[in-house]
Design an enzyme around this catalytic site. Structure first.
Site, PDB file in Angstrom:
ATOM      1  CG  ASP A 119      40.562  48.219  36.799  1.00  0.00           C
ATOM      2  OD1 ASP A 119      39.607  48.341  37.590  1.00  0.00           O
ATOM      3  OD2 ASP A 119      40.597  47.359  35.892  1.00  0.00           O
ATOM      4  CD1 TRP A 152      40.480  41.840  35.917  1.00  0.00           C
ATOM      5  CD2 TRP A 152      39.512  42.367  33.972  1.00  0.00           C
ATOM      6  NE1 TRP A 152      39.346  41.069  35.780  1.00  0.00           N
ATOM      7  CE2 TRP A 152      38.729  41.373  34.605  1.00  0.00           C
ATOM      8  CE3 TRP A 152      39.102  42.843  32.732  1.00  0.00           C
ATOM      9  CZ2 TRP A 152      37.557  40.854  34.033  1.00  0.00           C
ATOM     10  CZ3 TRP A 152      37.935  42.336  32.159  1.00  0.00           C
ATOM     11  CH2 TRP A 152      37.177  41.354  32.811  1.00  0.00           C
ATOM     12  CE  LYS A 170      34.092  42.173  38.664  1.00  0.00           C
ATOM     13  NZ  LYS A 170      35.230  42.722  37.939  1.00  0.00           N
TER      14      LYS A 170
HETATM   15  C1  LIG Z   1      35.617  42.818  36.465  1.00  0.00           C
HETATM   16  C2  LIG Z   1      36.778  43.689  36.225  1.00  0.00           C
HETATM   17  C3  LIG Z   1      36.884  44.480  35.066  1.00  0.00           C
HETATM   18  C4  LIG Z   1      35.828  44.466  33.975  1.00  0.00           C
HETATM   19  O1  LIG Z   1      34.742  45.172  34.390  1.00  0.00           O
HETATM   20  P1  LIG Z   1      33.483  45.459  33.444  1.00  0.00           P
HETATM   21  O2  LIG Z   1      32.685  46.389  34.287  1.00  0.00           O
HETATM   22  O3  LIG Z   1      32.842  44.143  33.174  1.00  0.00           O
HETATM   23  O4  LIG Z   1      33.999  46.098  32.201  1.00  0.00           O
HETATM   24  C5  LIG Z   1      37.974  45.295  34.925  1.00  0.00           C
HETATM   25  N1  LIG Z   1      38.944  45.348  35.866  1.00  0.00           N
HETATM   26  C6  LIG Z   1      38.880  44.612  36.983  1.00  0.00           C
HETATM   27  C7  LIG Z   1      39.958  44.719  37.997  1.00  0.00           C
HETATM   28  C8  LIG Z   1      37.793  43.756  37.192  1.00  0.00           C
HETATM   29  O5  LIG Z   1      37.737  43.016  38.321  1.00  0.00           O
END
Ligand SMILES: *Cc1c(COP(=O)(O)O)cnc(C)c1O
Length: 362
Positions: free
Chosen positions: A173, A104, A197
């Site tokens: 993030d 990511w 998540k």
């Molecule tokens: C799942 C995830 C993403 C992607 O998320 P989307 O909402 O599908 O764009 C980005 N960063 C992390 C850390 C993730 O776990």
């Protein structure tokens, strides 16, 4: 076909608190006495105003966020934030520092580069297949921001302590560990988290942004790609994903009122992760892939001796009502995602299964 709910270790979309799902079910046809479903009411109604305002207020209380931050709800997932952050905060001539801790963060770097922005990858754990979080990083003093991924969902690592960037705003993030533990928000300029998540269903991304940074957002960006559009309209410039925001509100209420806040949540999460890692460390049959001091409390990644056995493990686990244990397709292996809603009982049941699988195959 399963008649009952099973233990869900999916990486995302992931388990939600059963009580939240029941509350949604209970009020689905008639939200708050409106005579309409939450999926049928206007986002301009006072019902939805109350929902979004309550979600913002709970976020601020849970994370102890000062009045100089705004909480926004944006569509496009965490992936859209990979480009929105540099579009809004990285003007020509400026550069940003990025730490590459796998998948990511690698994608976040790529999106900034597509825009032609100046990106310094100041540290990376690629040399060891991203099994650790880099330390002792030299950040640039003139960077516009430092971007990190607080929890690496796929590689199973997590920042235990956030780096000192000497005043340069952190951008994180936090998709897979937001609300899993308390932390000091003040070094952060912006935090983003796809809800699916740890705090809700797919379809909405929470963005927490420091107000002063909004002053430097360029005027010439399309409206939907500007944070100021969301901040000036309480995330309702256009139709927000009402159902997703509503579910996030209920999860935040569960965190505050049922769990009792993020300190409690962290100790529950720590207990779950410790039980699982301790069990694996004691046996040798299951090998955690992350280095000990970088291990994630949320995504426990591990390998068995070969891929055949891993495949059997995942299949037999599902036969025993333990779902979602396959590692990400890019890395293979196994992964138990044990986000906030996953009860301790699910982890204990998983460990019991792992013991019996081991005794049959070890
Ligand atoms: C799942 C995830 C993403 C992607 O998320 P989307 O909402 O599908 O764009 C980005 N960063 C992390 C850390 C993730 O776990």
């Amino acid at each position: 076909m399963k008649a009952n709910r099973i233990y869900n270790f999916n990486p995302g979309p992931a388990a939600l608190p059963a009580s939240v799902l029941e509350e949604i079910q209970h009020s689905f046809l008639n939200y708050g006495g409106s005579g309409m479903s939450i999926t049928e009411i206007s986002h301009r109604s006072s019902w939805f105003d109350d929902i979004i305002n309550d979600a913002v207020a709970r976020t601020k209380r849970l994370l102890n966020i000062g009045d100089n931050y705004r909480v926004l709800f944006v569509q496009g997932g965490a992936s859209l934030q990979f480009c929105m952050v540099p579009m809004n905060f990285l003007s020509a001539g400026q550069s940003a520092d990025y730490v590459d801790t796998g998948t990511w963060s690698t994608k976040a770097i790529k999106e900034a580069q597509i825009l032609g922005k100046m990106v310094n990858v100041v540290a990376s754990s690629e040399d060891k297949n991203y099994a650790y979080i880099p330390e002792g990083i030299d950040f640039s003093s003139d960077a516009a921001y430092v971007h990190i991924t607080s929890n690496n969902t796929i590689k199973g690592t997590q920042w235990q302590k956030f780096p000192d960037t000497a005043g340069v705003p952190l951008v994180a993030d936090m998709s897979s560990d937001i609300m899993s533990r308390p932390f000091d928000v003040t070094p952060f300029g912006l935090i983003y988290a796809g809800a699916q998540k740890n705090i809700g269903p797919a379809g909405v991304c929470m963005v927490i942004v420091r107000e002063d940074l909004l002053n430097s957002v360029p005027d010439d960006l399309p409206s939907m790609l500007k944070y100021t559009t969301y901040s000036s309209k309480n995330s309702m410039y256009n139709t927000p994903p009402c159902f997703a925001v509503y579910t996030v509100q209920l999860v935040l209420k569960w965190l505050e009122e049922t769990i009792g806040g993020l300190e409690k949540m962290e100790s529950l999460n720590r207990e779950k992760a410790t039980r699982l890692y301790d069990f694996m460390d004691s046996g040798g049959f299951y090998r955690p892939t992350a280095e000990k001091d970088s291990r994630s409390m949320m995504n426990v990644t591990f390998r068995l001796v070969n891929e055949d056995l891993e495949k059997r493990f995942v299949e037999e686990a599902l036969e025993n009502d333990l779902s979602g244990l396959k590692g990400h397709r890019s890395v293979g292996g196994c992964r138990a995602s044990i986000y906030n809603p996953t009860p301790l009982e699910a982890v204990d049941t998983l460990i019991d299964f792992m013991k019996s699988f081991k005794s049959k195959n070890g």
